[in-house]
Design a protein around this motif. Structure first.
Motif, PDB file in Angstrom:
ATOM      1  N   TYR A  56      45.713  34.795  33.539  1.00  0.00           N
ATOM      2  CA  TYR A  56      44.621  35.760  33.657  1.00  0.00           C
ATOM      3  C   TYR A  56      43.308  35.159  33.140  1.00  0.00           C
ATOM      4  O   TYR A  56      42.262  35.273  33.787  1.00  0.00           O
ATOM      5  CB  TYR A  56      44.962  37.043  32.894  1.00  0.00           C
ATOM      6  N   VAL A  57      43.361  34.481  31.990  1.00  0.00           N
ATOM      7  CA  VAL A  57      42.166  33.863  31.425  1.00  0.00           C
ATOM      8  C   VAL A  57      41.634  32.777  32.360  1.00  0.00           C
ATOM      9  O   VAL A  57      40.420  32.660  32.568  1.00  0.00           O
ATOM     10  CB  VAL A  57      42.454  33.310  30.010  1.00  0.00           C
ATOM     11  N   ALA A  58      42.529  31.983  32.944  1.00  0.00           N
ATOM     12  CA  ALA A  58      42.106  30.954  33.894  1.00  0.00           C
ATOM     13  C   ALA A  58      41.410  31.585  35.099  1.00  0.00           C
ATOM     14  O   ALA A  58      40.392  31.064  35.588  1.00  0.00           O
ATOM     15  CB  ALA A  58      43.309  30.133  34.347  1.00  0.00           C
ATOM     16  N   CYS A  59      41.927  32.713  35.540  1.00  0.00           N
ATOM     17  CA  CYS A  59      41.299  33.422  36.661  1.00  0.00           C
ATOM     18  C   CYS A  59      39.906  33.910  36.276  1.00  0.00           C
ATOM     19  O   CYS A  59      38.958  33.736  37.037  1.00  0.00           O
ATOM     20  CB  CYS A  59      42.171  34.595  37.100  1.00  0.00           C
ATOM     21  N   THR A  60      39.765  34.487  35.101  1.00  0.00           N
ATOM     22  CA  THR A  60      38.443  34.977  34.692  1.00  0.00           C
ATOM     23  C   THR A  60      37.451  33.827  34.553  1.00  0.00           C
ATOM     24  O   THR A  60      36.267  33.991  34.883  1.00  0.00           O
ATOM     25  CB  THR A  60      38.518  35.781  33.375  1.00  0.00           C
TER      26      THR A  60
END
Length: 95
Positions: A56-60
């Motif tokens: 999720y953090v990589a996506c953001t």
């Protein structure tokens, strides 16, 4: 024609006087308040779902660089993992 005057209402039974409160004062009862265990259970489960959180953090991060997009599916995958882990333990503390 003469009308009969209205009849007075029957007397109501008197209410008993309120009794003084017994037991400890309300401030002393604060320790007996139930504690919601869910937040601490959720926190304990977050490390078990770290891989999904990292996705999720990589996506953001990608979205910030790109300037648009949506990471909602990754976020919901992470929340589902936390909820599934929490559900296993939530009823253990219920008495």
């Amino acid at each position: 024609p003469l009308q009969n005057p209205p009849k007075p209402a029957p007397p109501q039974p008197s209410q008993p006087a309120p009794q003084p409160r017994t037991g400890p004062p309300p401030s002393a009862m604060a320790d007996d308040e139930p504690v919601d265990a869910l937040p601490s259970l959720r926190e304990a489960c977050k490390p078990k779902c770290a891989d999904l959180h990292n996705l999720y953090v990589a996506c953001t991060d990608r979205i910030r660089k790109k300037g648009g997009g949506d990471c909602e599916p990754w976020y919901f995958d992470y929340l589902k993992c936390v909820d599934k882990c929490t559900a296993k333990n939530v009823l253990k503390d219920v008495k």
